[in-house]
Scaffold this active site. Structure first.
Site, mmCIF file in Angstrom:
data_model
loop_
_atom_site.group_PDB
_atom_site.id
_atom_site.type_symbol
_atom_site.label_atom_id
_atom_site.label_comp_id
_atom_site.label_asym_id
_atom_site.label_seq_id
_atom_site.Cartn_x
_atom_site.Cartn_y
_atom_site.Cartn_z
ATOM 1 N N ASP A 123 0.860 -1.199 0.040
ATOM 2 C CA ASP A 123 -0.035 -0.164 -0.086
ATOM 3 C C ASP A 123 0.889 1.097 0.186
ATOM 4 O O ASP A 123 2.128 1.173 0.141
ATOM 5 C CB ASP A 123 -0.819 -0.113 1.359
ATOM 6 C CG ASP A 123 -2.363 0.510 0.806
ATOM 7 O OD1 ASP A 123 -2.291 1.886 0.231
ATOM 8 O OD2 ASP A 123 -3.245 -0.096 1.211
ATOM 9 N N HIS A 163 -3.329 3.155 -4.816
ATOM 10 C CA HIS A 163 -2.474 2.447 -3.413
ATOM 11 C C HIS A 163 -1.223 2.278 -4.151
ATOM 12 O O HIS A 163 -0.951 1.146 -3.455
ATOM 13 C CB HIS A 163 -3.387 1.710 -2.720
ATOM 14 C CG HIS A 163 -4.512 2.172 -2.197
ATOM 15 N ND1 HIS A 163 -4.462 2.878 -1.032
ATOM 16 C CD2 HIS A 163 -5.926 2.078 -2.128
ATOM 17 C CE1 HIS A 163 -5.726 3.218 -0.711
ATOM 18 N NE2 HIS A 163 -6.681 2.734 -1.325
ATOM 19 N N GLU A 173 -10.250 2.291 -4.587
ATOM 20 C CA GLU A 173 -10.000 3.828 -4.529
ATOM 21 C C GLU A 173 -9.002 4.118 -5.279
ATOM 22 O O GLU A 173 -8.199 5.263 -4.912
ATOM 23 C CB GLU A 173 -9.525 3.799 -2.974
ATOM 24 C CG GLU A 173 -10.755 3.371 -1.899
ATOM 25 C CD GLU A 173 -10.237 3.537 -0.644
ATOM 26 O OE1 GLU A 173 -10.976 4.099 0.193
ATOM 27 O OE2 GLU A 173 -8.954 3.164 -0.171
HETATM 28 C C1 ACM Z 1 -10.908 -0.754 1.333
HETATM 29 O O1 ACM Z 1 -11.320 -0.676 2.509
HETATM 30 N N1 ACM Z 1 -10.516 0.421 0.847
HETATM 31 C C2 ACM Z 1 -11.029 -2.067 0.457
#
Ligand code: ACM
Length: 539
Positions: free
Chosen positions: A197, A270, A334
């Site tokens: 991440d 991410h 995201e």
């Molecule tokens: C998430 O909680 N962004 C998958």
């Protein structure tokens, strides 16, 4: 003399209280339990034996199990001998013709002087032993004999998962082992390992050493909440990663506990830590970013150009070489598309592919990875955003923004794992008042709320419901700085989720669960595991 009505009332209370203390207290709740006459004085004097097929495999599984079982306060699990008839004997055996028990089910027959644990598979035997461990602990703790009877047990779902984010905070190999033991006790069978991440890359990749040299370290870590003004930082460098040797060890450690490890390699968003290490993979680069130190998202996103796919395929090759799981999780959540929108080159590429939106470009991107994984005999899983620009043909969906994405995917005949933020996010608070709890991301998911969850929504017909593989608890660690707190956030909510994923929905009853979880929490204590005591009863 007591009046007749009162004495009958007291008699019923007496019978009920006897029943309560001598019932089998097992979590997750077994499918069928039938009590019979008689008591079994189960204690450490019993002998343990193996009989029937695959004796050496059962021995191996049992030996590993025994090491851990003996660290409880019970010490009931004695070395396994080959079968010799004698009183007070536990017999462990494979049975071949019991279709009803399926691939993971087991049966335990408890008699005065014999206990038989049987299953069709090693996996079923393992779960039978987990149940017997809880019963031995109960016998030890209650100082009572167990009632004679039969337990027949099979799980409701095949995906009984727990996730752990090791990017925001890193946990040692020993701590991951402990996490796997926590899963195993609850008969959970998937560990979803969130390895990458923005705030840190945690897996050694031999083809790309800078992922760990640069991508695994950040300059400092946020303390306090993201919404604090001003934001605060600890000023200390933070990092860590797992070598491939360590990962192989943990995959094996998990497999011997009947747990599949599903790795997650995030893309295309991410990924700020990847771009910090390999800036040429960026979509827009004003200056080379550092590994992110604040929580929350990043505008950085991998470019959709060929160099990115060369990189990702090599990373996935190394991932698949150390993780034998059918599913490889590729994130997909995201992804902020601002840099894609800002880049004339990427816009030109989007047009030349005949795509209208950035979401469609993300779907095209994910589709390339889907094809690659399928060509290697694996399957792709992603967060529900992968539905947005059209779902890749073979993809499974992990539904986190509620159940909507999961429902949509199941209707399209794609496999689904339910992890809605309303019931399955163990980074949220678990008890009021929040001010008396450790700082968490926000929101509230109580033990009872987790327990109330049913992963098969009524909007689906029976055929569609079959695409729901199961459910999973997610443990994002922005606000979970150490492993003791991981345990605190998971226990006992993991116990509630284990019942959601293993037990039949119609047999769930919260007050009964609360009593059983109170006994199980004594076991947590015996193992030295931290847990939230606020919903457990004093026994
Ligand atoms: C998430 O909680 N962004 C998958």
């Amino acid at each position: 003399m007591l009046p007749r009505k009162l004495s009958s009332f007291l008699f019923i209370i007496f019978i009920l209280s006897c029943y309560q203390t001598i019932a089998y207290n097992i979590i997750p709740k077994p499918w069928k339990v039938k009590y019979s006459k008689g008591q079994c004085q189960f204690d450490p004097t019993w002998k343990w034996s193996v009989t029937g097929d695959s004796i050496s495999e059962i021995q191996k599984m049992y030996n590993q199990f025994q090491v851990w079982a003996d660290s409880s306060a019970t010490g009931f699990f004695k070395p396994l001998e080959t079968f010799e008839p004698c009183p007070r004997l536990v017999k462990i055996q494979l049975v071949r013709k019991e279709k009803e028990l399926g691939a993971e089910g087991y049966r335990i027959k408890i008699d005065k002087s014999e206990i038989v644990v049987e299953a069709q598979s090693l996996r079923g035997l393992y779960y039978g032993l987990q149940s017997l461990k809880q019963l031995s602990f109960q016998a030890f703790h209650d100082k009572k004999s167990l009632p004679c009877g039969v337990i027949k047990d099979v799980p409701r779902f095949s995906w009984r998962g727990m996730h752990l984010d090791v990017s925001r905070h890193f946990f040692t190999v020993r701590e991951i082992e402990c996490y796997l033991e926590m899963l195993a006790l609850h008969k959970m069978n998937v560990f979803h390992w969130h390895l990458t991440d923005d705030q840190g890359w945690r897996m050694e990749v031999k083809a790309y050493p800078r992922l760990t040299e640069i991508g695994s370290g950040r300059e400092q870590t946020m303390i306090g909440h993201y919404y604090d003004k001003p934001r605060k930082f600890d000023g200390k460098p933070y990092g860590g990663f797992y070598t491939q040797k360590e990962i192989k060890h943990l995959v094996q450690f998990a497999a011997s506990r009947m747990i599949t490890v599903v790795p997650e390699i995030e893309m295309p968003g991410h990924c700020q830590e990847v771009i910090a290490a390999y800036p040429s993979l960026a979509s827009q680069l004003d200056s080379v970013p550092k590994v992110l130190t604040v929580w929350g998202g990043s505008d950085h996103i991998l470019s959709p150009f060929p160099a990115t796919f060369v990189f990702l395929k090599k990373v996935l090759d190394e991932t698949m070489a150390i993780f034998p799981s059918t599913y490889i999780h590729i994130g997909g959540d995201e992804a902020i598309k601002k840099h894609w929108r800002n880049s004339p080159k990427i816009q030109k590429m989007k047009d030349s592919l005949g795509l209208k939106t950035e979401n469609q470009l993300q779907s095209w991107f994910i589709g390339q990875i889907d094809k690659y994984l399928v060509s290697k005999g694996r399957k792709m899983m992603g967060w529900d955003e992968i539905l947005e620009g059209g779902l890749a043909p073979n993809a499974a969906v992990m539904s986190w923004r509620g159940e909507k994405g999961g429902i949509q995917a199941a209707k399209m005949k794609h496999n689904v794992v339910m992890t809605p933020g309303t019931h399955c996010y163990f980074d949220k608070y678990q008890h009021e008042p929040k001010t008396e709890e450790p700082l968490a991301i926000g929101g509230m998911i109580t033990l009872e709320k987790v327990y109330s969850y049913n992963p098969q929504p009524n909007d689906l017909n029976p055929e569609e419901k079959a695409y729901i593989l199961g459910a999973q608890g997610n443990v994002w660690t922005e606000y979970i700085p150490d492993f003791k707190q991981v345990q605190y956030m998971c226990l006992p909510r993991m116990a509630a989720l284990s019942e959601v994923t293993w037990s039949k929905d119609e047999t769930k009853y919260y007050p009964d669960f609360q009593k059983r979880v109170s006994l199980l929490s004594k076991m947590y204590g015996a193992f030295g595991w931290n847990f939230c005591r606020k919903d457990v009863m004093k026994l």
